[in-house]
Scaffold this motif. Structure first.
Motif, PDB file in Angstrom:
ATOM      1  N   PRO A  35      -2.634  66.165  40.399  1.00 36.15           N
ATOM      2  CA  PRO A  35      -2.195  66.534  39.050  1.00 36.15           C
ATOM      3  C   PRO A  35      -1.358  67.804  39.017  1.00 36.15           C
ATOM      4  O   PRO A  35      -0.272  67.826  38.420  1.00 36.15           O
ATOM      5  N   LEU A  36      -1.824  68.860  39.698  1.00 34.19           N
ATOM      6  CA  LEU A  36      -1.041  70.103  39.693  1.00 34.19           C
ATOM      7  C   LEU A  36       0.288  69.912  40.408  1.00 34.19           C
ATOM      8  O   LEU A  36       1.324  70.435  39.986  1.00 34.19           O
ATOM      9  N   LEU A  37       0.263  69.138  41.503  1.00 33.82           N
ATOM     10  CA  LEU A  37       1.509  68.865  42.221  1.00 33.82           C
ATOM     11  C   LEU A  37       2.501  68.146  41.312  1.00 33.82           C
ATOM     12  O   LEU A  37       3.687  68.472  41.272  1.00 33.82           O
ATOM     13  N   ASP A  38       1.988  67.167  40.567  1.00 37.34           N
ATOM     14  CA  ASP A  38       2.881  66.405  39.689  1.00 37.34           C
ATOM     15  C   ASP A  38       3.471  67.284  38.601  1.00 37.34           C
ATOM     16  O   ASP A  38       4.660  67.192  38.285  1.00 37.34           O
ATOM     17  N   THR A  39       2.635  68.152  38.012  1.00 35.66           N
ATOM     18  CA  THR A  39       3.155  69.080  37.009  1.00 35.66           C
ATOM     19  C   THR A  39       4.263  69.930  37.603  1.00 35.66           C
ATOM     20  O   THR A  39       5.302  70.170  36.973  1.00 35.66           O
ATOM     21  N   MET A  40       4.028  70.382  38.839  1.00 35.92           N
ATOM     22  CA  MET A  40       5.014  71.219  39.503  1.00 35.92           C
ATOM     23  C   MET A  40       6.303  70.431  39.738  1.00 35.92           C
ATOM     24  O   MET A  40       7.399  70.929  39.460  1.00 35.92           O
ATOM     25  N   VAL A  41       6.174  69.196  40.227  1.00 33.65           N
ATOM     26  CA  VAL A  41       7.378  68.401  40.513  1.00 33.65           C
ATOM     27  C   VAL A  41       8.156  68.151  39.225  1.00 33.65           C
ATOM     28  O   VAL A  41       9.380  68.275  39.193  1.00 33.65           O
ATOM     29  N   THR A  42       7.440  67.822  38.145  1.00 33.39           N
ATOM     30  CA  THR A  42       8.115  67.587  36.869  1.00 33.39           C
ATOM     31  C   THR A  42       8.889  68.827  36.456  1.00 33.39           C
ATOM     32  O   THR A  42      10.028  68.750  35.979  1.00 33.39           O
ATOM     33  N   SER A  43       8.262  69.975  36.619  1.00 34.04           N
ATOM     34  CA  SER A  43       8.916  71.198  36.175  1.00 34.04           C
ATOM     35  C   SER A  43      10.094  71.541  37.088  1.00 34.04           C
ATOM     36  O   SER A  43      11.074  72.135  36.658  1.00 34.04           O
ATOM     37  N   TRP A  44      10.015  71.142  38.359  1.00 28.95           N
ATOM     38  CA  TRP A  44      11.121  71.449  39.269  1.00 28.95           C
ATOM     39  C   TRP A  44      12.311  70.532  39.034  1.00 28.95           C
ATOM     40  O   TRP A  44      13.460  70.953  39.114  1.00 28.95           O
ATOM     41  N   THR A  45      12.034  69.267  38.741  1.00 31.77           N
ATOM     42  CA  THR A  45      13.128  68.318  38.523  1.00 31.77           C
ATOM     43  C   THR A  45      13.422  68.225  37.040  1.00 31.77           C
ATOM     44  O   THR A  45      13.288  67.162  36.446  1.00 31.77           O
ATOM     45  N   VAL A  46      13.829  69.353  36.461  1.00 36.46           N
ATOM     46  CA  VAL A  46      14.008  69.412  35.015  1.00 36.46           C
ATOM     47  C   VAL A  46      14.863  68.267  34.491  1.00 36.46           C
ATOM     48  O   VAL A  46      15.991  68.083  34.927  1.00 36.46           O
ATOM     49  N   GLY A  47      14.286  67.522  33.588  1.00 36.43           N
ATOM     50  CA  GLY A  47      15.076  66.526  32.879  1.00 36.43           C
ATOM     51  C   GLY A  47      15.422  65.285  33.673  1.00 36.43           C
ATOM     52  O   GLY A  47      16.128  64.417  33.177  1.00 36.43           O
ATOM     53  N   ALA A  48      14.939  65.171  34.912  1.00 37.63           N
ATOM     54  CA  ALA A  48      15.270  63.977  35.681  1.00 37.63           C
ATOM     55  C   ALA A  48      14.304  62.857  35.320  1.00 37.63           C
ATOM     56  O   ALA A  48      13.128  63.097  35.090  1.00 37.63           O
ATOM     57  N   ASP A  49      14.837  61.641  35.255  1.00 39.12           N
ATOM     58  CA  ASP A  49      13.982  60.496  34.944  1.00 39.12           C
ATOM     59  C   ASP A  49      13.541  59.827  36.233  1.00 39.12           C
ATOM     60  O   ASP A  49      14.135  59.993  37.287  1.00 39.12           O
ATOM     61  N   GLY A  50      12.519  59.035  36.091  1.00 34.58           N
ATOM     62  CA  GLY A  50      12.106  58.176  37.191  1.00 34.58           C
ATOM     63  C   GLY A  50      11.543  58.932  38.374  1.00 34.58           C
ATOM     64  O   GLY A  50      11.677  58.489  39.509  1.00 34.58           O
ATOM     65  N   ILE A  51      10.984  60.114  38.122  1.00 31.47           N
ATOM     66  CA  ILE A  51      10.340  60.842  39.214  1.00 31.47           C
ATOM     67  C   ILE A  51       8.900  60.358  39.308  1.00 31.47           C
ATOM     68  O   ILE A  51       8.119  60.543  38.381  1.00 31.47           O
ATOM     69  N   PRO A  52       8.546  59.712  40.409  1.00 32.38           N
ATOM     70  CA  PRO A  52       7.186  59.183  40.511  1.00 32.38           C
ATOM     71  C   PRO A  52       6.175  60.279  40.819  1.00 32.38           C
ATOM     72  O   PRO A  52       6.546  61.432  41.094  1.00 32.38           O
ATOM     73  N   SER A  53       4.928  59.899  40.793  1.00 34.20           N
ATOM     74  CA  SER A  53       3.876  60.854  41.136  1.00 34.20           C
ATOM     75  C   SER A  53       3.763  60.968  42.646  1.00 34.20           C
ATOM     76  O   SER A  53       4.088  60.030  43.378  1.00 34.20           O
ATOM     77  N   VAL A  54       3.324  62.140  43.104  1.00 31.08           N
ATOM     78  CA  VAL A  54       3.134  62.313  44.542  1.00 31.08           C
ATOM     79  C   VAL A  54       2.130  61.282  45.055  1.00 31.08           C
ATOM     80  O   VAL A  54       2.288  60.710  46.129  1.00 31.08           O
ATOM     81  N   GLY A  55       1.135  61.011  44.231  1.00 28.94           N
ATOM     82  CA  GLY A  55       0.085  60.089  44.636  1.00 28.94           C
ATOM     83  C   GLY A  55       0.565  58.655  44.801  1.00 28.94           C
ATOM     84  O   GLY A  55      -0.012  57.894  45.566  1.00 28.94           O
ATOM     85  N   THR A  56       1.625  58.272  44.100  1.00 31.39           N
ATOM     86  CA  THR A  56       2.104  56.905  44.286  1.00 31.39           C
ATOM     87  C   THR A  56       3.097  56.814  45.431  1.00 31.39           C
ATOM     88  O   THR A  56       3.227  55.775  46.054  1.00 31.39           O
ATOM     89  N   GLU A  57       3.820  57.916  45.707  1.00 37.84           N
ATOM     90  CA  GLU A  57       4.750  57.882  46.834  1.00 37.84           C
ATOM     91  C   GLU A  57       4.003  57.907  48.144  1.00 37.84           C
ATOM     92  O   GLU A  57       4.426  57.329  49.132  1.00 37.84           O
ATOM     93  N   PHE A  58       2.908  58.638  48.186  1.00 35.39           N
ATOM     94  CA  PHE A  58       2.083  58.609  49.386  1.00 35.39           C
ATOM     95  C   PHE A  58       0.636  58.520  48.948  1.00 35.39           C
ATOM     96  O   PHE A  58       0.098  59.432  48.333  1.00 35.39           O
ATOM     97  N   TYR A  59       0.036  57.395  49.297  1.00 35.19           N
ATOM     98  CA  TYR A  59      -1.308  57.131  48.833  1.00 35.19           C
ATOM     99  C   TYR A  59      -2.286  57.983  49.651  1.00 35.19           C
ATOM    100  O   TYR A  59      -2.393  57.842  50.867  1.00 35.19           O
ATOM    101  N   LEU A  60      -2.971  58.911  48.975  1.00 36.72           N
ATOM    102  CA  LEU A  60      -3.724  59.933  49.705  1.00 36.72           C
ATOM    103  C   LEU A  60      -5.160  59.539  50.018  1.00 36.72           C
ATOM    104  O   LEU A  60      -5.813  60.187  50.832  1.00 36.72           O
ATOM    105  N   THR A  61      -5.663  58.494  49.365  1.00 33.82           N
ATOM    106  CA  THR A  61      -7.078  58.160  49.569  1.00 33.82           C
ATOM    107  C   THR A  61      -7.421  57.866  51.035  1.00 33.82           C
ATOM    108  O   THR A  61      -8.470  58.291  51.505  1.00 33.82           O
ATOM    109  N   PRO A  62      -6.548  57.135  51.786  1.00 35.50           N
ATOM    110  CA  PRO A  62      -6.914  56.878  53.182  1.00 35.50           C
ATOM    111  C   PRO A  62      -7.215  58.146  53.964  1.00 35.50           C
ATOM    112  O   PRO A  62      -8.060  58.138  54.854  1.00 35.50           O
ATOM    113  N   ILE A  63      -6.524  59.235  53.610  1.00 33.13           N
ATOM    114  CA  ILE A  63      -6.765  60.472  54.349  1.00 33.13           C
ATOM    115  C   ILE A  63      -8.216  60.900  54.186  1.00 33.13           C
ATOM    116  O   ILE A  63      -8.875  61.319  55.143  1.00 33.13           O
TER     117      ILE A  63
END
Lengths: 309, 227, 655
Positions: free
Chosen positions: C493-521
């Motif tokens: 969640p915090l990573l996603d908030t950060m990514v959203t804020s970094w890519t100001v105004g860009a559409d179609g930015i997925p969540s970190v969790g969907t680009e790399f599925y972290l549960t297996p780790i």
């Protein structure tokens, strides 16, 4: 993500746990044949493991818990990696996106604690061994990764299911040369990572010249057994990588696949035995050059893949 | 059919370049350079398909014989004459059996690898006609020239420098294969001349240097520098 | 509310040092009170970050600024919130550590000013990351830089420390100068000091601004050719200060680069390439330099260069992603890089605190005289070992999570649609592999030489464990490392908030969790731990606990001595030789001529090649060039007054 429990999974686990020590026996048998001897039984490594597990041990008084944790970690990571990489079937029980990286780093973790256990004894020889192991690992890991780049480029994926599954089997027709280069460079990595001649001599009698064996001089009994088992797992893992890389074990017929795979690993073990019989050990300063050479070969494969597409 | 063999030949030639950069034993170096020469000799008839028998013209024997003769000559000179002479030079001049490098073998190998990458990228940009035999031809030749250059620059021993020169010449030979249909005779003459020049240079330099300096290390030449 | 809260937290932190500075030294109550205030202020800040996460964006807090027509803006966006976490956590932990590490009885000269400026520096960093305009940013930046100078120079009676402080402030001022340039250009392009996307950011001015930001903030961050100040400053500062400098302060440089990169609506591909390239160089050479060090803190400092390199690699990949419009590259690059900011803050401060605990009892930073400390200080040793595994990026700890994100991003470059030269970026992946292996070599060396084996000196044989105030903060950091390693999905969640804020105004930015599925780790880490436990139990079952103890076998030698152990230099020798071309090791070896040689000494050092071979000659050359300027600096007050007059007259005429 995780494939459901199936016959493949059961076979995979059974092969991964039971098969590896056989490879050590195969290598020794090949060397014996080349040396004109009859050689030890093929199952000798199993007897050794059994014997070691029932022996008592002596522990150096300078050591801490790290000394015993080293064998444990090297075995645990070995088992885990053997369950991550594909064997006779493209999808391993623990396959997921990014499993390649995890596998390499798990081996790194095993190495880290093996070196720690060696340094824990305070012996000059074991320090020497771990320094060498650390140095050569730094040169061997990028070779593995450059090979992965080639595979990722060719298969358009980077989880093992594609990279070492059907994807690579298809890629062979288009990029034979590049894949051959990767195969050669990974074979070199196999020899280094498993401390075989020409990089290290597992049977030498001179501690000064050893790499891996000198690190485990002080281990005895069950701990040594774990190390031996872990080492055979590691050899098996690398042999499996090579066999999967050839793409031969992706015929589509499950029975044939497993047959080809197991035969393939034995062929790789035979090859290791032939190399060990035919070559002399490199001088220590030559080893970095040989490893960098393997890296350059793999890199050249990458160049070929990049320009021909 | 034949061109399918060309690319493996060139890949092997490039790999031999890398091996040349990492070899420290003089005898091995001579052998490897000789093997590279033989492979170049094999590449020549493969590229030279313009003289192969075609359906309309029928079997024309003279070019074929010439092709064979030249191929055999190249292989004989590069693969046997030069290495034999060099080995004699090693024996006669009592030269040390190892080659030493100013910058070390690992760095020269790395430079070779990076150089190959740059050359391959550079060759992609070159405006060459698309009908030449293989996209690998130019990068292979440039990599070989580069390797020869690296050997010339970084190796201390005079004999290793001769070998570096030969490797460089091998690279030029591969480049010459590009022009083989346009000006066949020129290229072929050049080939033969190059080979002779190589032999001459080797013979003259080594004999002179060995008489003056038994170790035949070019570093001794530095003592001629004015102070 | 959150913005007011974070403001209170920052100001509270700035004021936290006052009790230590004014209360009598005898009862140590002042120091304790200071640490308590700082921890409390940071806890308030932490609560504000949490509130920001669940409530979303809030109204900014603004103040009229002393400069007419401008206003100071405090607003915590996703990026600020993300960087606040390490700032708040690590400074609080380090301040508690300092209670015992920097006792008034042991440091009578500096026990007042160290906590005072420690608080100021912490608060300044809090304000720095929530500032949304150039003026407040610069003010906080300079406060941070200057208070760090005073902290580095805590032991200013040592000449080496003074030199380190000078070098630090020179580099720091270079960074500040560049930062001034960046915000001046910002003002000239937008007409205001406020942060935001510059619509017309094109042409040479934008390129200059980006270059100033990268090289200026990069100097603070310690990216490879600009890292020269970092090894000496980190090793000379008190350890808990090194912990926040390395863990947090250099991240402010990264923050600067990341923040400025949000100003540009589109990024040229070349910028991303340069950033990725320098990041890779930084990572590889940073760890190579680290291997050659004997001083444990210098070694850790070089590892900061390495880890900053890894962070910058992630950032470079994200910039390439922005240039080529590849959301997956953006998310994996910036996600991995920024998660590595957290991770490095955690394990590097943990390692510095562990090193501090060792130095506290050993009285030296030289690793060659340590050894066998794990038996005498088990808590410190085990915390350090966990930090070491984490920094090498090995599973199942946090370093692995951020590195696997970056790896995945780099491999995605080969798979996704745009073919061609951009795919060369994937070559950074083998680079990262080299870095990982070298880091493992380096840290097993440190752990082995310092904590394992037999003590190499009397001091090491009689070392003692650190007290609770020192072990406690280390344990907190260990817990965080383990938590991120085992449950990386919790950071999403915090990573996603950060990514959203970094890519100001860009559409179609997925969540970190969907680009790399972290549960297996998580599952893999659990399996790994379970297997290790099973192995330990198996050994115990085979009676390893009652195994007889004997001498180290050592090939049958019956009288092993600690001096026979492999030292840190001998361990590193082969690797140093491999990197000889960059490290330029200095070796003083005796030349042995006769059959029975005399006693001899062997010494080898790895000095900073960039500092000695490039920066110092350049500085000397610069001084030579401007030597005529000395003519004006003649020491006469009258002359100086004349200069002022002349300049005033000039300004009048020029207007």
């Amino acid at each position: 993500m995780f494939s459901s429990l199936s016959l493949h999974t059961i076979i995979h686990v059974a092969v991964a746990l039971l098969f590896p020590p056989l490879l050590l026996g195969v290598i020794n048998r090949v060397k014996a044949v080349f040396g004109g001897r009859r050689g030890q039984p093929l199952l000798q490594a199993y007897y050794d493991l059994w014997k070691l597990m029932h022996k008592d041990s002596v522990i150096s008084q300078t050591t801490t818990w790290v000394f015993l944790f080293g064998p444990v970690v090297s075995l645990a990571t070995g088992i885990l990696v053997a369950l991550i990489i594909p064997l006779g079937h493209a999808s391993a029980p623990l396959a997921f996106a990014g499993d390649v990286i995890l596998a390499v780093y798990l081996l790194g973790l095993g190495r880290f604690f093996t070196m720690g256990a060696a340094l824990d004894t305070g012996s000059a020889f074991e320090g020497m061994g771990s320094a060498r192991e650390a140095t050569f690992a730094c040169l061997a890991e990028p070779v593995l990764f450059i090979g992965l780049l080639v595979l990722a480029k060719l298969t358009g994926s980077f989880s093992m299911i594609d990279v070492l599954g059907d994807g690579v089997a298809e890629a062979w027709s288009g990029a034979t040369v590049a894949l051959l280069l990767v195969l050669v460079s990974w074979f070199v990595v196999l020899l280094v990572e498993n401390s075989r001649i020409p990089f290290d001599d597992p049977n030498t009698h001179l501690e000064l010249t050893m790499i891996h064996e000198v690190m485990v001089l002080d281990h005895s009994g069950p701990a040594l057994g774990m190390i031996l088992y872990g080492a055979s797992l590691k050899l098996f893992v690398f042999a499996a990588l090579l066999v999967r890389l050839t793409g031969l074990a992706a015929t589509g017929n499950p029975l044939a696949d497993w047959g080809i795979f197991l035969t393939g690993t034995i062929v790789v073990a035979c090859l290791v035995g032939v190399v060990e019989s035919a070559m002399a050990r490199f001088r220590l300063p030559t080893i970095p050059a040989a490893l960098v050479g393997a890296g350059v070969v793999a890199f050249f494969g990458f160049l070929l893949v990049m320009i021909e597409l | 059919m034949m061109t399918a063999l060309l690319e493996p030949c060139m890949v092997i030639a490039v790999l031999l370049n890398f091996y040349i950069l990492s070899v420290s034993r003089l005898k091995m170096l001579i052998v490897v350079v000789a093997i590279q020469g033989v492979i170049l000799g094999l590449m020549y008839p493969i590229v030279h398909q313009g003289f192969a028998p075609t359906a309309e013209a029928g079997l024309d024997l003279i070019p074929l014989v010439r092709l064979l003769a030249l191929t055999i000559a190249i292989i004989a000179i590069k693969g046997s004459l030069i290495p034999v002479m060099l080995n004699r030079a090693v024996l006669l001049a009592d030269i040390r059996s190892t080659v030493t490098s100013v910058i070390g073998f690992v760095p020269s190998l790395l430079i070779g690898g990076v150089g190959a990458a740059i050359v391959f990228v550079f060759a992609q940009q070159l405006p060459v006609s698309p009908d030449h035999h293989s996209p690998l031809l130019i990068p292979t030749s440039l990599t070989t020239v580069l390797t020869g250059f690296l050997i010339l620059v970084t190796r201390r021993e005079a004999l290793a420098q001769v070998l570096g020169y030969i490797v460089m010449e091998n690279g030029i030979f591969i480049f010459g294969l590009l022009l083989i249909e346009a000006v066949p005779i020129l290229v072929e003459l050049g080939v033969v001349l190059d080979l002779f020049v190589g032999v001459f240079v080797m013979g003259i330099i080594v004999h002179h240097v060995s008489r003056a300096f038994p170790e035949a290390s070019t570093e001794h030449l530095a003592s001629l520098k004015e102070l | 509310m959150t913005n007011e809260l974070i403001l209170v937290s920052g100001i509270g932190a700035i004021l936290s040092g006052i009790p230590a500075a004014v209360l009598p030294a005898r009862f140590r109550i002042g120091q304790a009170l200071s640490a308590l205030v700082l921890v409390f202020a940071n806890a308030v800040g932490g609560y504000a970050v949490f509130q920001r996460l669940i409530q979303g964006p809030q109204a900014a807090v603004t103040f009229p600024s002393p400069i007419a027509g401008a206003r100071l803006i405090v607003d915590m966006d996703g990026l600020s919130a993300f960087f606040l976490v390490p700032v708040l956590l690590v400074t609080a932990a380090a301040s508690v550590f300092g209670l015992e590490y920097w006792k008034s009885s042991e440091h009578p000269q500096s026990f007042r000013r160290v906590p005072l400026f420690f608080g100021i520096m912490s608060g300044a960093m809090t304000l720095l990351v929530v500032a949304q305009d150039g003026l407040l940013f610069l003010a906080a930046w300079e406060t941070m830089a200057v208070s760090a100078l005073i902290l580095v120079a805590a032991e200013d009676h040592i000449a080496e420390t003074r030199r380190a402080a000078w070098l630090y402030i020179a580099a720091s001022h270079f960074a500040t100068l560049c930062a001034f340039g960046v915000f001046t250009i910002l003002r000239s392009m937008t007409g205001s000091w406020e942060f935001g996307v510059i619509e017309n950011a094109h042409g040479p001015l934008a390129a200059i601004m980006a270059a100033l930001a990268f090289f200026g903030f990069g100097t603070k961050a310690g990216i490879m050719p600009m890292h020269v100040w970092l090894p000496s400053a980190h090793s000379q500062a008190p350890s808990h200060v090194s912990a926040i400098m390395s863990g947090v302060m250099i991240k402010m440089g990264i923050y600067g680069i990341v923040r400025v990169s949000t100003f540009f609506p589109d990024i040229p591909l070349a910028w991303g390439g340069i950033v990725l390239g320098l990041g890779t160089v930084s990572a590889i050479l940073g760890v190579a330099f680290a291997i050659g060090q004997h001083d444990i803190k210098r070694l850790l400092a070089y590892h900061s260069v390495e880890n900053i390199g890894i962070i910058v690699m992630g950032l470079g990949l994200a910039l390439i992603g922005r240039a080529t419009h590849q959301p997956a590259w953006i998310v994996l690059g910036i996600g991995g890089g920024m998660l590595h900011v957290w991770n490095h803050a955690l394990f590097k401060s943990l390692l510095f605190l562990g090193a501090g605990s060792v130095i506290h009892t050993m009285g030296t930073r030289n690793m060659e005289v340590m050894g066998g400390l794990a038996k005498r200080m088990p808590w410190t040793a085990n915390c350090f070992l966990i930090g070491a595994v984490a920094i090498c990026g090995l599973p199942p700890l946090n370093g692995f999570v951020s590195e696997i994100l970056i790896y995945t991003g780099l491999f995605r470059v080969l798979q996704d649609t745009p073919q061609g030269p951009v795919q060369a970026a994937a070559l950074a992946a083998p680079g990262l592999a080299v870095v990982g292996a070298l880091a493992a070599a380096c840290f097993i060396k440190v752990v082995g030489v310092v904590f394992l084996g037999a003590p190499r000196s009397d001091r090491a044989a009689t070392a003692h464990e650190a007290g609770r105030a020192m072990v406690g903060p280390m344990l907190v950091l260990v817990l965080c490392c383990v938590a991120i390693g085992l449950l990386p999905a919790a950071c999403v969640p915090l990573l996603d908030t950060m990514v959203t804020s970094w890519t100001v105004g860009a559409d179609g930015i997925p969540s970190v969790g969907t680009e790399f599925y972290l549960t297996p780790i998580t599952i893999m880490a659990g399996l790994l731990i379970a297997l290790c436990l099973a192995g330990c139990l198996a050994l115990r079952w085979r009676g390893i606990a009652d195994a007889p103890r004997g001498l180290t076998w050592d090939c049958g030698y019956a009288a092993p001595s600690p001096r026979m152990q492999y030292t840190s230099s001998s361990f590193a020798e082969m690797l140093v030789k491999l990197f000889r071309w960059a490290l330029q090791p200095v070796v003083h070896a005796p030349s042995i001529r006769e059959l029975f040689p005399q006693r001899a000494r062997f010494e080898s050092h790895v000095n900073d090649t960039v500092l000695e071979k490039a920066v110092m000659p350049a500085v000397r050359g610069g001084l030579w060039l401007v030597r005529w300027g000395r003519y004006f600096q003649n020491g006469s007050l009258q002359a100086y007054l004349l200069y002022i007059l002349a300049i005033i007259v000039f300004l009048f005429l020029w207007q």
